[in-house]
Design a protein around this motif. Sequence first.
Motif, PDB file in Angstrom:
ATOM      1  N   ALA A  37       3.880   0.038  12.149  1.00 54.73           N
ATOM      2  CA  ALA A  37       3.203   1.324  11.969  1.00 54.73           C
ATOM      3  C   ALA A  37       4.215   2.418  11.648  1.00 54.73           C
ATOM      4  N   ALA A  38       5.337   2.437  12.370  1.00 53.54           N
ATOM      5  CA  ALA A  38       6.352   3.471  12.153  1.00 53.54           C
ATOM      6  C   ALA A  38       6.928   3.383  10.741  1.00 53.54           C
ATOM      7  N   LEU A  39       7.215   2.143  10.290  1.00 53.57           N
ATOM      8  CA  LEU A  39       7.780   1.961   8.950  1.00 53.57           C
ATOM      9  C   LEU A  39       6.785   2.377   7.867  1.00 53.57           C
ATOM     10  N   LEU A  40       5.531   1.939   8.018  1.00 54.08           N
ATOM     11  CA  LEU A  40       4.510   2.286   7.034  1.00 54.08           C
ATOM     12  C   LEU A  40       4.291   3.790   6.988  1.00 54.08           C
ATOM     13  N   CYS A  41       4.336   4.420   8.163  1.00 59.64           N
ATOM     14  CA  CYS A  41       4.147   5.865   8.240  1.00 59.64           C
ATOM     15  C   CYS A  41       5.295   6.589   7.520  1.00 59.64           C
ATOM     16  N   ALA A  42       6.532   6.111   7.749  1.00 56.35           N
ATOM     17  CA  ALA A  42       7.678   6.736   7.085  1.00 56.35           C
ATOM     18  C   ALA A  42       7.555   6.604   5.568  1.00 56.35           C
ATOM     19  N   ALA A  43       7.182   5.405   5.103  1.00 56.26           N
ATOM     20  CA  ALA A  43       7.033   5.182   3.666  1.00 56.26           C
ATOM     21  C   ALA A  43       5.892   6.039   3.110  1.00 56.26           C
ATOM     22  N   GLY A  44       4.797   6.097   3.834  1.00 51.83           N
ATOM     23  CA  GLY A  44       3.642   6.873   3.386  1.00 51.83           C
ATOM     24  C   GLY A  44       3.953   8.355   3.300  1.00 51.83           C
ATOM     25  N   LEU A  45       4.670   8.879   4.296  1.00 49.83           N
ATOM     26  CA  LEU A  45       5.015  10.300   4.289  1.00 49.83           C
ATOM     27  C   LEU A  45       6.003  10.609   3.171  1.00 49.83           C
ATOM     28  N   MET A 209      -0.647   9.405  -5.200  1.00 45.88           N
ATOM     29  CA  MET A 209      -1.408   9.972  -4.083  1.00 45.88           C
ATOM     30  C   MET A 209      -2.134   8.855  -3.347  1.00 45.88           C
ATOM     31  N   LEU A 210      -2.762   7.989  -4.129  1.00 46.83           N
ATOM     32  CA  LEU A 210      -3.535   6.904  -3.537  1.00 46.83           C
ATOM     33  C   LEU A 210      -2.637   5.970  -2.733  1.00 46.83           C
ATOM     34  N   SER A 211      -1.452   5.635  -3.285  1.00 39.62           N
ATOM     35  CA  SER A 211      -0.609   4.688  -2.559  1.00 39.62           C
ATOM     36  C   SER A 211      -0.067   5.315  -1.279  1.00 39.62           C
ATOM     37  N   GLY A 212       0.249   6.610  -1.305  1.00 38.27           N
ATOM     38  CA  GLY A 212       0.669   7.288  -0.075  1.00 38.27           C
ATOM     39  C   GLY A 212      -0.429   7.246   0.967  1.00 38.27           C
ATOM     40  N   MET A 213      -1.653   7.496   0.529  1.00 41.90           N
ATOM     41  CA  MET A 213      -2.789   7.515   1.451  1.00 41.90           C
ATOM     42  C   MET A 213      -3.056   6.129   2.023  1.00 41.90           C
ATOM     43  N   LEU A 214      -2.947   5.102   1.177  1.00 45.87           N
ATOM     44  CA  LEU A 214      -3.213   3.752   1.662  1.00 45.87           C
ATOM     45  C   LEU A 214      -2.124   3.297   2.640  1.00 45.87           C
ATOM     46  N   LEU A 215      -0.870   3.681   2.373  1.00 44.44           N
ATOM     47  CA  LEU A 215       0.199   3.341   3.317  1.00 44.44           C
ATOM     48  C   LEU A 215      -0.060   3.991   4.676  1.00 44.44           C
ATOM     49  N   MET A 216      -0.505   5.250   4.651  1.00 44.08           N
ATOM     50  CA  MET A 216      -0.809   5.931   5.905  1.00 44.08           C
ATOM     51  C   MET A 216      -2.003   5.292   6.605  1.00 44.08           C
ATOM     52  N   ALA A 217      -2.968   4.818   5.810  1.00 39.59           N
ATOM     53  CA  ALA A 217      -4.126   4.149   6.409  1.00 39.59           C
ATOM     54  C   ALA A 217      -3.694   2.854   7.098  1.00 39.59           C
ATOM     55  N   LEU A 218      -2.803   2.111   6.433  1.00 35.74           N
ATOM     56  CA  LEU A 218      -2.283   0.882   7.053  1.00 35.74           C
ATOM     57  C   LEU A 218      -1.497   1.202   8.318  1.00 35.74           C
TER      58      LEU A 218
END
Lengths: 254, 67
Positions: A37-45, A209-218
């Motif tokens: 979760a932390a890694l995906l959040c960092a990538a998404g942000l 935008m979509l990929s950032g949002m999907l990473l944050m969703a994951l």
Amino acid sequence: MNQPILLAGGVNVFKYAAPQTFYPLAGKLMPWFFWTAALLCAAGLYIGFFVAPTDHQQGEAYRIIFIHVPAAWMSMFIYVVMAFWAGVGLIFNTRLSHMMVSALAPTGAMFTFVALWTGALWGKPTWGTWWVWDARLTSELILLFLYFGFMALQAGIDDARRADRAGAILALVGVVNIPIIYFSVKWWNTLHQGASVSLTSAPTMAATMLSGMLLMALAAWMYSIATALHRVRSIILEREQGAEWLKHLPEATK
Amino acid sequence: MAETPPGGDKVNWNSWHDFWVMGGYAFYVWGSYAATLLLIIAEIALLKMRRLSAVRSLRQNTNTQVS
């Protein structure tokens, strides 16, 4: 009514339905979900703030989307999962299912509040108002009350089995609210915009935008699993007090 | 669709000041992110506290029954 169910230890599917076998498994899995979760959040942000471009209409205000939409999805999805485990618990009378329902509720409430809060902060600059009693916002607020109601109901009943059943019924009845939230923007004329992402049509937003949002969703997904596993372990310790297997846990004897 | 590669020349922000100002929407954007961060920290703290008290009462139970 109250007879404890005999769990078939030999059957694979039911093996982990026993708190005794699930407890160590959850402990092993939990950190993996948390760090994912932390890694995906960092990538998404990173993508959300440094790669995704400014929106033509909303300027930088749209960047709230990277938490608003994942939180709103999660708030609905967690409730559906709760209702699922509530149903399993009522039908099969499995203790762990009911514990899972209780473990999910606070995280669901948290995401619902985040969806409402970020929605208000997004609504002000784009619609000119923090809040409006339209179908989408109102049904999401009802979802928050359902989470709070579930937790209050469980906390208010001393007998764990009765609390489980009452909570499970509330979870199952409340699940009708989920399609109402999801389809509210279609069924009623709302201020809230329609879905930018749906299963049936191409998304109406830039790919970054979509990929950032999907990473944050994951990330929200992984975070929810991690917190639910963490909380269910505490619930197992609380509920199974006096059980023999608990006394042999390393944390009991240290 | 010419995207700038990560770490390449920045399109979004010319400076960190630009970044924090967030095109004039700092209050709304950072208000959203700060509240979410606080809630996540609070939830994790509550989880740890619940775990600690559960383990503590487990130890008490185990010890009183052994002696």
